[in-house]
Design a protein around this motif. Structure first.
Motif, PDB file in Angstrom:
ATOM      1  N   LEU A  71       0.832  -1.205   0.000  1.00 28.89           N
ATOM      2  CA  LEU A  71       0.000   0.000   0.000  1.00 28.89           C
ATOM      3  C   LEU A  71       0.870   1.259   0.000  1.00 28.89           C
ATOM      4  O   LEU A  71       0.656   2.173  -0.811  1.00 28.89           O
ATOM      5  CB  LEU A  71      -0.927  -0.005   1.213  1.00 28.89           C
ATOM      6  CG  LEU A  71      -1.861   1.190   1.377  1.00 28.89           C
ATOM      7  CD1 LEU A  71      -2.809   1.310   0.192  1.00 28.89           C
ATOM      8  CD2 LEU A  71      -2.654   1.077   2.679  1.00 28.89           C
ATOM      9  N   LEU A  72       1.850   1.294   0.892  1.00 29.44           N
ATOM     10  CA  LEU A  72       2.695   2.483   0.966  1.00 29.44           C
ATOM     11  C   LEU A  72       3.583   2.605  -0.271  1.00 29.44           C
ATOM     12  O   LEU A  72       3.807   3.714  -0.776  1.00 29.44           O
ATOM     13  CB  LEU A  72       3.553   2.436   2.235  1.00 29.44           C
ATOM     14  CG  LEU A  72       4.367   3.689   2.554  1.00 29.44           C
ATOM     15  CD1 LEU A  72       3.502   4.948   2.500  1.00 29.44           C
ATOM     16  CD2 LEU A  72       5.030   3.569   3.922  1.00 29.44           C
ATOM     17  N   ARG A  73       4.046   1.477  -0.791  1.00 27.45           N
ATOM     18  CA  ARG A  73       4.840   1.534  -2.022  1.00 27.45           C
ATOM     19  C   ARG A  73       4.000   2.076  -3.174  1.00 27.45           C
ATOM     20  O   ARG A  73       4.481   2.845  -4.008  1.00 27.45           O
ATOM     21  CB  ARG A  73       5.393   0.148  -2.372  1.00 27.45           C
ATOM     22  CG  ARG A  73       6.396   0.195  -3.538  1.00 27.45           C
ATOM     23  CD  ARG A  73       6.916  -1.188  -3.879  1.00 27.45           C
ATOM     24  NE  ARG A  73       7.818  -1.678  -2.858  1.00 27.45           N
ATOM     25  CZ  ARG A  73       7.766  -2.895  -2.323  1.00 27.45           C
ATOM     26  NH1 ARG A  73       6.816  -3.744  -2.687  1.00 27.45           N
ATOM     27  NH2 ARG A  73       8.650  -3.273  -1.412  1.00 27.45           N
ATOM     28  N   GLY A  74       2.727   1.692  -3.204  1.00 29.52           N
ATOM     29  CA  GLY A  74       1.826   2.210  -4.232  1.00 29.52           C
ATOM     30  C   GLY A  74       1.683   3.723  -4.142  1.00 29.52           C
ATOM     31  O   GLY A  74       1.671   4.428  -5.155  1.00 29.52           O
ATOM     32  N   LYS A  75       1.590   4.256  -2.917  1.00 35.45           N
ATOM     33  CA  LYS A  75       1.480   5.706  -2.728  1.00 35.45           C
ATOM     34  C   LYS A  75       2.758   6.418  -3.185  1.00 35.45           C
ATOM     35  O   LYS A  75       2.706   7.467  -3.833  1.00 35.45           O
ATOM     36  CB  LYS A  75       1.214   6.026  -1.259  1.00 35.45           C
ATOM     37  CG  LYS A  75      -0.151   5.590  -0.754  1.00 35.45           C
ATOM     38  CD  LYS A  75      -0.280   5.962   0.719  1.00 35.45           C
ATOM     39  CE  LYS A  75      -1.589   5.510   1.315  1.00 35.45           C
ATOM     40  NZ  LYS A  75      -1.708   5.869   2.742  1.00 35.45           N
ATOM     41  N   LEU A  76       3.913   5.837  -2.835  1.00 37.66           N
ATOM     42  CA  LEU A  76       5.184   6.423  -3.250  1.00 37.66           C
ATOM     43  C   LEU A  76       5.307   6.450  -4.771  1.00 37.66           C
ATOM     44  O   LEU A  76       5.694   7.454  -5.364  1.00 37.66           O
ATOM     45  CB  LEU A  76       6.348   5.622  -2.653  1.00 37.66           C
ATOM     46  CG  LEU A  76       6.772   5.996  -1.230  1.00 37.66           C
ATOM     47  CD1 LEU A  76       7.628   4.900  -0.629  1.00 37.66           C
ATOM     48  CD2 LEU A  76       7.532   7.309  -1.223  1.00 37.66           C
ATOM     49  N   LEU A  77       4.960   5.340  -5.402  1.00 40.93           N
ATOM     50  CA  LEU A  77       5.046   5.254  -6.861  1.00 40.93           C
ATOM     51  C   LEU A  77       4.084   6.231  -7.532  1.00 40.93           C
ATOM     52  O   LEU A  77       4.403   6.832  -8.553  1.00 40.93           O
ATOM     53  CB  LEU A  77       4.758   3.817  -7.320  1.00 40.93           C
ATOM     54  CG  LEU A  77       5.858   2.800  -7.011  1.00 40.93           C
ATOM     55  CD1 LEU A  77       5.330   1.377  -7.176  1.00 40.93           C
ATOM     56  CD2 LEU A  77       7.070   3.024  -7.911  1.00 40.93           C
ATOM     57  N   ARG A  78       2.906   6.393  -6.942  1.00 45.89           N
ATOM     58  CA  ARG A  78       1.936   7.354  -7.491  1.00 45.89           C
ATOM     59  C   ARG A  78       2.523   8.759  -7.472  1.00 45.89           C
ATOM     60  O   ARG A  78       2.444   9.499  -8.467  1.00 45.89           O
ATOM     61  CB  ARG A  78       0.655   7.317  -6.658  1.00 45.89           C
ATOM     62  CG  ARG A  78      -0.425   8.289  -7.113  1.00 45.89           C
ATOM     63  CD  ARG A  78      -1.424   8.553  -6.020  1.00 45.89           C
ATOM     64  NE  ARG A  78      -0.796   9.216  -4.891  1.00 45.89           N
ATOM     65  CZ  ARG A  78      -1.445   9.592  -3.794  1.00 45.89           C
ATOM     66  NH1 ARG A  78      -2.726   9.372  -3.674  1.00 45.89           N
ATOM     67  NH2 ARG A  78      -0.809  10.185  -2.803  1.00 45.89           N
ATOM     68  N   GLU A  89       0.730  -2.348  -7.424  1.00 45.45           N
ATOM     69  CA  GLU A  89       0.925  -2.492  -5.975  1.00 45.45           C
ATOM     70  C   GLU A  89      -0.416  -2.495  -5.241  1.00 45.45           C
ATOM     71  O   GLU A  89      -0.645  -3.291  -4.332  1.00 45.45           O
ATOM     72  CB  GLU A  89       1.811  -1.362  -5.436  1.00 45.45           C
ATOM     73  CG  GLU A  89       3.256  -1.434  -5.883  1.00 45.45           C
ATOM     74  CD  GLU A  89       4.007  -2.632  -5.322  1.00 45.45           C
ATOM     75  OE1 GLU A  89       3.637  -3.138  -4.251  1.00 45.45           O
ATOM     76  OE2 GLU A  89       4.977  -3.069  -5.974  1.00 45.45           O
ATOM     77  N   LEU A  90      -1.317  -1.607  -5.642  1.00 48.22           N
ATOM     78  CA  LEU A  90      -2.622  -1.522  -4.975  1.00 48.22           C
ATOM     79  C   LEU A  90      -3.476  -2.754  -5.283  1.00 48.22           C
ATOM     80  O   LEU A  90      -4.209  -3.238  -4.415  1.00 48.22           O
ATOM     81  CB  LEU A  90      -3.340  -0.245  -5.402  1.00 48.22           C
ATOM     82  CG  LEU A  90      -2.660   1.053  -4.934  1.00 48.22           C
ATOM     83  CD1 LEU A  90      -3.323   2.266  -5.566  1.00 48.22           C
ATOM     84  CD2 LEU A  90      -2.692   1.171  -3.412  1.00 48.22           C
ATOM     85  N   LEU A  91      -3.371  -3.262  -6.501  1.00 50.10           N
ATOM     86  CA  LEU A  91      -4.089  -4.500  -6.836  1.00 50.10           C
ATOM     87  C   LEU A  91      -3.568  -5.672  -6.015  1.00 50.10           C
ATOM     88  O   LEU A  91      -4.328  -6.569  -5.628  1.00 50.10           O
ATOM     89  CB  LEU A  91      -3.965  -4.794  -8.337  1.00 50.10           C
ATOM     90  CG  LEU A  91      -4.754  -3.856  -9.265  1.00 50.10           C
ATOM     91  CD1 LEU A  91      -4.412  -4.146 -10.719  1.00 50.10           C
ATOM     92  CD2 LEU A  91      -6.262  -4.018  -9.043  1.00 50.10           C
ATOM     93  N   THR A  92      -2.259  -5.664  -5.737  1.00 50.53           N
ATOM     94  CA  THR A  92      -1.672  -6.715  -4.895  1.00 50.53           C
ATOM     95  C   THR A  92      -2.258  -6.654  -3.490  1.00 50.53           C
ATOM     96  O   THR A  92      -2.555  -7.685  -2.886  1.00 50.53           O
ATOM     97  CB  THR A  92      -0.136  -6.559  -4.838  1.00 50.53           C
ATOM     98  OG1 THR A  92       0.400  -6.692  -6.157  1.00 50.53           O
ATOM     99  CG2 THR A  92       0.483  -7.626  -3.941  1.00 50.53           C
TER     100      THR A  92
END
Length: 220
Positions: A71-78, A89-92
């Motif tokens: 979840l946090l990696r998805g936010k960083l990538l966004r 990442e969010l789908l994972t």
């Protein structure tokens, strides 16, 4: 500031306990994972991306499959503009936790930004559904369930604009569809205001929509 100091102390204490007892318990590992994630999140919201990523990777070394890591990696990538990777990442997260309201919400934000409005609506609806108690999360301006309602209304408005900006007259079916979306947009905001009368963004948005509806009725 006080929080990050306490988390740092916790990390040092846990690391010391681990060195004294090489066969660290699952409780110690879980606490260390949590501490690194919280430090990463504090850095992330302070716009210190490199430090946030550093602690996130330390958390990932403890448990690479932990939903909070994805979840946090998805936010960083966004925030870094890596939309496709952020979506993955969010789908994972949702594969592991289908009822994770935060993941549904941020996935909706990404779809909305990519003009995939139907997909965004589906994710915002899931976020609303999975945050019935309107849980207060650190760093969030409002509970996810309220933010999702606000963005859901904005997505409906964006779809309506697509109809309105065409260079032809709308068919009766299209006009009916626009009316339905206007009703839905107003309804979700009314619901948000009922649940939290102090949610100013929803109030302002609702006032704007009602003025627009009143002006349209006046012209008719």
């Amino acid at each position: 500031g006080k929080a990050i100091i306490e988390y740092w102390r916790a990390i040092q204490a846990i690391e010391a306990a681990k060195s004294e007892s090489p066969g660290a318990t699952s409780e110690l590992k879980e606490s260390l994972l949590h501490a690194h994630l919280r430090v990463s999140e504090i850095y992330f919201h302070s716009n210190w991306s490199e430090d946030a990523r550093s602690h996130l990777e330390r958390a990932a070394q403890i448990d690479p499959d932990y939903p909070g890591v994805h979840l946090l990696r998805g936010k960083l990538l966004r925030d870094e503009g890596e939309t496709a990777l952020a979506v993955q990442e969010l789908l994972t997260v949702l594969k592991k936790e289908p009822s994770n309201a935060e993941a549904h919400y941020y996935l909706g934000v990404l779809y909305q930004g990519a003009k995939q409005y139907k997909e965004a609506i589906a994710q915002y609806e899931k976020a609303v559904e999975n945050d019935p108690e309107l849980e207060k999360l650190p760093f969030e301006s409002a509970p996810i369930g309220l933010q999702a309602r606000l963005q859901l209304s904005r997505t409906y408005r964006r779809l309506i604009q697509d109809y309105q900006f065409t260079d032809r007259s709308l068919t009766a079916a299209e006009q009916a569809e626009v009316g339905k979306m206007e009703d839905k947009g107003i309804a979700v905001l009314e619901e948000a205001v009922r649940k939290d009368a102090n949610y100013a963004e929803a109030k302002q948005e609702l006032i704007g929509l009602l003025y627009g509806r009143a002006a349209a009725l006046g012209r008719e």
